[in-house]
Design an enzyme around this catalytic site. Structure first.
Site, PDB file in Angstrom:
ATOM      1  N   CYS A  54       0.822  -1.222   0.000  1.00 60.79           N
ATOM      2  CA  CYS A  54       0.000   0.000   0.000  1.00 60.79           C
ATOM      3  C   CYS A  54       0.849   1.263   0.000  1.00 60.79           C
ATOM      4  O   CYS A  54       0.306   2.369  -0.080  1.00 60.79           O
ATOM      5  CB  CYS A  54      -0.951  -0.012   1.177  1.00 60.79           C
ATOM      6  SG  CYS A  54      -2.052  -1.434   1.131  1.00 60.79           S
TER       7      CYS A  54
ATOM      8  N   CYS B 185     -12.806   1.073   8.513  1.00 58.79           N
ATOM      9  CA  CYS B 185     -11.943   0.523   7.449  1.00 58.79           C
ATOM     10  C   CYS B 185     -11.995   1.406   6.203  1.00 58.79           C
ATOM     11  O   CYS B 185     -13.075   1.838   5.792  1.00 58.79           O
ATOM     12  CB  CYS B 185     -12.419  -0.873   7.050  1.00 58.79           C
ATOM     13  SG  CYS B 185     -12.644  -2.003   8.439  1.00 58.79           S
TER      14      CYS B 185
ATOM     15  N   ILE C 168     -12.503  -0.345  -0.684  1.00 59.33           N
ATOM     16  CA  ILE C 168     -11.937  -0.863  -1.942  1.00 59.33           C
ATOM     17  C   ILE C 168     -12.269   0.175  -3.013  1.00 59.33           C
ATOM     18  O   ILE C 168     -13.425   0.563  -3.161  1.00 59.33           O
ATOM     19  CB  ILE C 168     -12.605  -2.211  -2.294  1.00 59.33           C
ATOM     20  CG1 ILE C 168     -12.391  -3.240  -1.183  1.00 59.33           C
ATOM     21  CG2 ILE C 168     -12.133  -2.714  -3.650  1.00 59.33           C
ATOM     22  CD1 ILE C 168     -11.014  -3.759  -1.037  1.00 59.33           C
TER      23      ILE C 168
ATOM     24  N   LYS D   3      -9.893   6.846   4.374  1.00 64.15           N
ATOM     25  CA  LYS D   3     -11.238   6.470   4.825  1.00 64.15           C
ATOM     26  C   LYS D   3     -12.336   7.055   3.941  1.00 64.15           C
ATOM     27  O   LYS D   3     -13.249   6.336   3.516  1.00 64.15           O
ATOM     28  CB  LYS D   3     -11.429   6.931   6.279  1.00 64.15           C
ATOM     29  CG  LYS D   3     -12.794   6.627   6.855  1.00 64.15           C
ATOM     30  CD  LYS D   3     -13.020   5.144   6.978  1.00 64.15           C
ATOM     31  CE  LYS D   3     -14.506   4.803   7.028  1.00 64.15           C
ATOM     32  NZ  LYS D   3     -15.157   4.856   5.712  1.00 64.15           N
TER      33      LYS D   3
ATOM     34  N   HIS E 182      -9.172   4.325  -1.211  1.00 62.85           N
ATOM     35  CA  HIS E 182      -7.835   3.753  -1.070  1.00 62.85           C
ATOM     36  C   HIS E 182      -7.534   2.774  -2.203  1.00 62.85           C
ATOM     37  O   HIS E 182      -7.466   1.565  -1.994  1.00 62.85           O
ATOM     38  CB  HIS E 182      -7.715   3.084   0.302  1.00 62.85           C
ATOM     39  CG  HIS E 182      -6.362   2.516   0.614  1.00 62.85           C
ATOM     40  ND1 HIS E 182      -5.192   3.023   0.100  1.00 62.85           N
ATOM     41  CD2 HIS E 182      -5.996   1.464   1.404  1.00 62.85           C
ATOM     42  CE1 HIS E 182      -4.174   2.305   0.541  1.00 62.85           C
ATOM     43  NE2 HIS E 182      -4.630   1.357   1.328  1.00 62.85           N
TER      44      HIS E 182
END
Lengths: 384, 384
Positions: free
Chosen positions: B83, B206, B209, B328, B332
């Site tokens: 990442c 989290c 995607i 967030k 991402h």
């Protein structure tokens, strides 16, 4: 820019290494290179690897391999350019030392390819082609290179036997390389009678699936005298791209990215192709070596087949190509290949190449290629 | 080493871009950056991407993307550090310009993540962890960060509500970013009542995607005056690794690679953390942002939760963290994130950040991270 030298090299025996994982193969090889240079400390690591995600379910190799080499928190990067990932790693390491960002850089290449089935390996390798315009329509790399071979045979009269002679020459050389995956000789007849893969290419025209790694240690040329072994200068570095899809090329018989990359590397080194004493090139298929000798300017367009037939590219010929055995006999762990080419040239320039030694070698060229020539990386190395 | 400047930035709307493929997303974004700088010619391209092999069946992005951007035969490389691939791309581009190898370099990041199922995406992201010691035993990233969160709550008294406040703050900021995937506000209650993923982390803890790309144009600082927009200098670059497996760490609550990378970047820039006016950091999970604010030295160990509760990291607070909305709210797309952080800081330093503008911002820091902190890349950017 600072001048950059290679002061250590490492390579372990290549093959089907089922008892070793990617991290083990890499670490064993990296330790050999560190020992060869006589260094412990490194400032940075660059690792070339094509597709550890598809072959082993593992990305993030910078963190993994610096960890297992005991080098955290050293900066560590993974670079990818399909089968030229190793050459790209060498170029990125060169840039990092040349810039002054790092002094001692470990450049490695690694691929663990035999933990998947043949179909899975073919799929993983196929990700170097244009998936949307080639892969999804069923094209694999043997098929792509078969089309290039047919075009070359049609346009220039290259013969089926000349293709075979590339494999025979590289196995002759590889039989003198104890680290090669297939260190034995083969005959033209053996190639011609081997299993057909994609007409006209047979299994003995194709480089194998291999587990392996290679590593070199770089430092500024002005520091090179401090290390154990004679240093080799990276005199030139060239990289170029071409269309990823073969169908977009102007000429199926010509690898333009190799021509451009070689021209840049030679210009940086202030040399011509005739100044080179040996060549480690990307013979992923026999036709590839023929086309590369043309793109490098060793022979005119269309004469690559004739060149191998006449012995021009053999050890002892005017332009020795692939004294290591090349991808065909030495093996082709894709991310490692470009680094291993530099390892071979360094060994030759040091006079450490044993039975395959090119006498008086002082300068050598490496040519590493991705896909059907969508990318090429060329380096010029010179004894210091 | 030459000083290096960012003279153009580009980012398109992020989200679930089912109608666009990886190459389309990248090219649209790269063209924005080229237009922002007012350049047509580039000398080289570096692309950060974590796992195009597993997400899209396509490697060899250097060839593919230079081809589709119409830039062949320009040298083009893909780099990967899970990442933090985007941050690594920026660092490699910096090195290439600093060394003198290239003048104008396009640095991009891209990831196309929504063409696979949720399970496949979880597997692909899991390749950033140690497959042999974590992945094969069932650990996914939410599970790994959940363990870090539990440890932090136990050791320092960090509360479930404080975790939620990170997400709330970043959605507040993201609601002012029209390119964000989720440009709307959420409440602490919404986080606390959202679906449990890995106790104590819920879905709104989290990052999502995402499909997306980001790009910047680099050149030597001495050339920066020739371009359309005010230039931003890359004053410092730091990179560090740590053990890839969480189980090998000395402290589950501490991200050492970020501390080391930040220290190096700030030292290169000749600055302290208090000289920075804003921070774009890697809030892949809410607990990550809390631990990063500690590792950067914005607050003492264990005080990251309290910091967000007290508004220290809000726009208008002493240390504004993630004014873009962070991973967030902005999204991402893993390989793109590190480059997008630099895009946001450049926009802030130019005064182009609209409703989320940090008044008088002259210096900013980006922190991009791979895995559970197995790698970190930090850059210090300053208005010229």
């Amino acid at each position: 820019m600072r001048d950059v030298a290679i002061v250590g090299v490492g390579m372990t025996k290549w093959g089907e290494l089922w008892e070793k994982s990617l991290r083990t193969i890499f670490v064993e090889t990296a330790l050999l290179a560190l020992d060869d240079a006589g260094v412990d400390h490194i400032d940075s690591m660059i690792v070339g690897c094509m597709s550890s995600g598809l072959f082993t379910g593992q990305e993030h190799l910078g963190s993994l391999l610096s960890d297992y080499l005991g080098k955290n928190p050293v900066p560590a990067a993974r670079v990818e350019s399909a089968c030229s990932s190793g050459g790209l790693a060498l170029r990125q390491g060169f840039s990092e030392v040349a810039s002054g960002m790092s002094d001692i850089v470990l450049v490695g290449g690694v691929e663990k390819m035999t933990d998947v089935t043949g179909c899975e390996a073919t799929y993983a390798l196929g990700t170097a082609a244009d998936q949307e315009y080639e892969g999804y329509h069923g094209l694999t790399f043997p098929a792509l290179y078969a089309m290039m071979a047919v075009a070359h045979m049609h346009k220039y009269g290259t013969t089926r036997e000349q293709l075979a002679m590339v494999a025979v020459k590289n196995h002759d050389n590889g039989s003198k390389n104890p680290l090669a995956q297939f260190p034995f000789k083969i005959s033209v007849n053996a190639v011609l009678n081997s299993v057909l893969v994609a007409d006209p290419l047979r299994i003995l025209d194709c480089s194998p699936i291999t587990d392996g790694a290679a590593a070199v240690i770089l430092c500024p040329a002005e520091m090179a005298g401090k290390f154990k072994k004679p240093a080799v200068r990276i005199a030139g570095s060239g990289q170029a791209t071409d269309t990823i899809a073969l169908s977009s090329r102007k000429d199926l018989c010509w690898i333009e990215s190799t021509r451009v990359a070689a021209q840049k590397a030679l210009a940086m080194a202030g040399r011509t192709i005739d100044d080179m004493h040996l060549f480690e090139v990307h013979d992923c298929f026999t036709i590839a070596e023929i086309m590369i000798t043309e793109a490098l300017g060793l022979v005119p367009k269309g004469r690559g087949g004739k060149a191998v037939e006449e012995g021009l590219t053999a050890i002892g010929g005017k332009y020795p190509v692939n004294p290591s055995g090349g991808l065909k006999a030495k093996g082709h762990p894709v991310g490692a290949t470009g680094v291993a080419q530099a390892v071979e040239v360094v060994k030759q320039l040091r006079g450490e190449a044993g039975a395959r030694q090119i006498k008086g070698a002082g300068r050598g060229l490496t040519q590493n290629m991705g896909g059907t020539g969508g990318s090429s990386v060329v380096h010029v190395l010179e004894a210091m």
